[in-house]
Write a protein that holds these residues in place. Structure first.
Motif, short mmCIF file in Angstrom:
data_model
loop_
_atom_site.label_atom_id
_atom_site.label_comp_id
_atom_site.label_asym_id
_atom_site.label_seq_id
_atom_site.Cartn_x
_atom_site.Cartn_y
_atom_site.Cartn_z
N SER A 118 0.83 -1.21 0.00
CA SER A 118 0.00 0.00 0.00
C SER A 118 0.86 1.25 0.00
N ASN A 119 1.96 1.21 0.74
CA ASN A 119 2.86 2.36 0.78
C ASN A 119 3.50 2.60 -0.59
N SER A 120 3.86 1.52 -1.27
CA SER A 120 4.46 1.65 -2.60
C SER A 120 3.46 2.21 -3.61
N ILE A 121 2.20 1.79 -3.52
CA ILE A 121 1.17 2.30 -4.44
C ILE A 121 1.05 3.82 -4.30
N LYS A 122 1.05 4.30 -3.06
CA LYS A 122 0.97 5.75 -2.84
C LYS A 122 2.21 6.46 -3.39
N ALA A 123 3.38 5.85 -3.19
CA ALA A 123 4.63 6.46 -3.64
C ALA A 123 4.71 6.55 -5.16
N LEU A 124 3.96 5.68 -5.86
CA LEU A 124 4.00 5.64 -7.32
C LEU A 124 2.95 6.52 -7.98
N LYS A 125 2.17 7.23 -7.20
CA LYS A 125 1.02 7.96 -7.70
C LYS A 125 1.36 8.84 -8.90
N ASN A 126 2.44 9.57 -8.83
CA ASN A 126 2.79 10.50 -9.90
C ASN A 126 4.01 10.06 -10.72
N ALA A 127 4.33 8.76 -10.62
CA ALA A 127 5.49 8.24 -11.36
C ALA A 127 5.10 7.89 -12.79
N GLY A 128 6.09 7.68 -13.64
CA GLY A 128 5.83 7.33 -15.02
C GLY A 128 5.70 5.83 -15.20
N ASP A 129 6.81 5.16 -15.43
CA ASP A 129 6.83 3.70 -15.59
C ASP A 129 6.81 3.06 -14.20
N LYS A 130 5.63 2.69 -13.72
CA LYS A 130 5.45 2.27 -12.33
C LYS A 130 5.74 0.78 -12.14
N THR A 131 6.56 0.47 -11.13
CA THR A 131 6.92 -0.91 -10.85
C THR A 131 6.99 -1.15 -9.34
N ILE A 132 6.40 -2.26 -8.91
CA ILE A 132 6.55 -2.75 -7.53
C ILE A 132 7.17 -4.14 -7.61
N LYS A 133 8.22 -4.35 -6.84
CA LYS A 133 8.92 -5.64 -6.88
C LYS A 133 9.12 -6.19 -5.48
N CYS A 134 8.83 -7.47 -5.31
CA CYS A 134 9.07 -8.16 -4.03
C CYS A 134 9.95 -9.36 -4.30
N SER A 135 11.05 -9.45 -3.55
CA SER A 135 11.96 -10.59 -3.71
C SER A 135 12.36 -11.11 -2.34
N GLY A 136 12.82 -12.35 -2.29
CA GLY A 136 13.20 -12.95 -1.03
C GLY A 136 14.32 -13.95 -1.19
N TYR A 137 15.13 -14.09 -0.14
CA TYR A 137 16.23 -15.06 -0.17
C TYR A 137 16.69 -15.32 1.27
N ILE A 138 17.53 -16.34 1.43
CA ILE A 138 18.06 -16.69 2.75
C ILE A 138 19.51 -16.25 2.84
N ALA A 139 19.88 -15.61 3.97
CA ALA A 139 21.26 -15.18 4.18
C ALA A 139 21.57 -15.23 5.67
N ASP A 140 22.60 -15.98 6.03
CA ASP A 140 23.04 -16.07 7.43
C ASP A 140 21.91 -16.45 8.38
N ASP A 141 21.17 -17.50 8.00
CA ASP A 141 20.07 -18.02 8.83
C ASP A 141 18.95 -17.00 9.02
N ASN A 142 18.84 -16.05 8.11
CA ASN A 142 17.76 -15.08 8.14
C ASN A 142 17.01 -15.10 6.82
N LEU A 143 15.71 -14.83 6.88
CA LEU A 143 14.92 -14.61 5.68
C LEU A 143 14.98 -13.12 5.36
N ILE A 144 15.38 -12.78 4.15
CA ILE A 144 15.44 -11.39 3.71
C ILE A 144 14.32 -11.15 2.70
N ILE A 145 13.49 -10.17 2.95
CA ILE A 145 12.45 -9.78 2.00
C ILE A 145 12.71 -8.33 1.60
N LEU A 146 12.74 -8.09 0.30
CA LEU A 146 12.92 -6.74 -0.22
C LEU A 146 11.65 -6.31 -0.94
#
Length: 214
Positions: free
Chosen positions: A116-144
């Motif tokens: 929801s925060n990303s949708i608001k941030a993209l309100k006046n943008a041109g080529d709008k993109t939202i990306k979610c990725s995830g991976y494991i590093a040092d016994d932690n789950l990382i979500i971007l």
């Protein structure tokens, strides 16, 4: 929660008192229009706070195995209508069969508020993109969670996680979403931070780190 509700109700009360005292004085028409808009915006804030409260009431302390690819892809599908109407391209990159033992409702709260925060941030943008990725590093789950919207200034990267602090006020941001993300992540013994955008000089990337035990 009580502080958030009291703050919003105080703002609504003051503007409603103005209406009660002066309406329909034509000389105050400019203020009537302004205050009506601000009352409406405060009602949206109250709705977000109430949704947060209801989410708390639904969330038990029980944990379960969550298949992240299914959970996140499924969640993004619920936003398809919003993405289409706003011309937003969505990207999900989560490894197959990646599971974490966690609280489902808390996990959804974190993801939904970041989207929801990303949708608001993209309100006046041109080529709008939202990306979610995830991976494991040092016994932690990382979500971007990334977008190529207006971005967050370096000096406000910590500030935006405070209640009522927002960089998207003009597009409906109330400063509740990232506060919810922070409290939810910390309740799961993790941490959240704004890092350099993976889209370069534009946009925002939020990094969530959670302990990965399974």
């Amino acid at each position: 929660i009580a502080h958030a509700v009291r703050t919003s109700l105080g703002k609504i009360q003051r503007k409603a008192e103005f209406f009660n005292k002066f309406y329909p004085d034509p000389e105050e028409e400019e203020y009537f229009k302004l205050y009506a808009k601000e009352i409406y915006q405060e009602m949206l804030v109250l709705n977000q706070v109430i949704d947060f409260m209801l989410s708390c009431s639904k969330a038990s302390l029980s944990f379960e195995d969550l298949k992240l690819d299914e959970l996140i892809v499924g969640l993004f599908k619920t936003y398809e209508t919003s993405f289409k109407s706003e011309n937003i391209r969505s990207i999900v990159e989560i490894p197959d069969n990646l599971q974490i033992h966690s609280n489902r409702q808390f996990f959804l709260d974190i993801l939904q508020n970041m989207i929801s925060n990303s949708i608001k941030a993209l309100k006046n943008a041109g080529d709008k993109t939202i990306k979610c990725s995830g991976y494991i590093a040092d016994d932690n789950l990382i979500i971007l969670m990334s977008d190529n919207g207006i971005g967050i200034p370096v000096e406000k990267r910590d500030w935006v996680f405070g209640v009522f602090n927002t960089t998207t006020a003009e597009t409906g941001g109330a400063g509740i979403g990232l506060y919810i993300v922070k409290t939810r992540v910390e309740s799961l013994k993790g941490k959240v931070e704004v890092i350099d955008s993976e889209f370069g000089k534009v946009g925002t990337t939020i990094k969530v780190t959670l302990p990965f035990k399974k």
